[in-house]
Design an enzyme around this catalytic site. Structure first.
Site, short mmCIF file in Angstrom:
data_model
loop_
_atom_site.label_atom_id
_atom_site.label_comp_id
_atom_site.label_asym_id
_atom_site.label_seq_id
_atom_site.Cartn_x
_atom_site.Cartn_y
_atom_site.Cartn_z
N CYS A 286 6.47 -84.98 44.92
CA CYS A 286 5.98 -86.14 45.67
C CYS A 286 7.07 -86.80 46.52
O CYS A 286 6.80 -87.75 47.25
CB CYS A 286 5.36 -87.16 44.73
N HIS B 278 -5.27 -93.14 58.17
CA HIS B 278 -4.58 -92.23 59.08
C HIS B 278 -3.21 -92.77 59.51
O HIS B 278 -2.82 -92.64 60.67
CB HIS B 278 -5.47 -91.87 60.28
N GLU C 116 -5.73 -91.72 43.95
CA GLU C 116 -5.01 -90.75 44.78
C GLU C 116 -5.74 -89.42 44.80
O GLU C 116 -5.70 -88.71 45.79
CB GLU C 116 -3.59 -90.54 44.26
#
Length: 118
Positions: free
Chosen positions: A24, A68, A107
């Site tokens: 990550c 986005h 997530e």
């Protein structure tokens, strides 16, 4: 009574404070789901705790900032873990929606953080 409205957004992020070898640490993306739960009495006239359209309007500016985007570039989300995203959302929605009881940030379909102001 509790009501919940869900929202989704797509965003990229990386976690700068995990070890270099952690996957990550690299830029990657998620299809996030946010659930906002409000708690309060049902208004005897409207039949609502809160009108879902009002909740949607309160969250819309935040959704626009997240969707986005690279979350690390959003002020206050330089280390955008699910936990810190949930707190970030809470801090911005709670003033407009005082009956906010829980913020959940997924997530993945199987992993989420839940924050209730404490």
């Amino acid at each position: 009574m509790r009501i919940t409205q869900g929202f989704t957004f797509e965003a990229a992020h990386f976690l700068p404070h995990v070890p270099e070898t952690h996957r990550c640490r690299r830029m990657h993306g998620h299809s996030y789901r946010v659930e906002l739960t409000l708690e309060g009495p049902v208004d005897p006239v409207t039949g609502f705790v809160v009108d879902f359209f009002d909740l949607e309007a309160a969250f819309a500016p935040l959704l626009q900032r997240l969707d986005h985007h690279c979350l690390n570039e959003v002020e206050g989300l330089e280390n955008p873990t699910a936990e810190l995203i949930a707190i970030w959302i809470w801090d911005r929605v709670k003033p407009a929606m005082p009956m906010l009881a829980v913020v959940k940030v997924y997530e993945t379909a199987m992993s989420f953080a839940e924050y209730s102001g404490g």
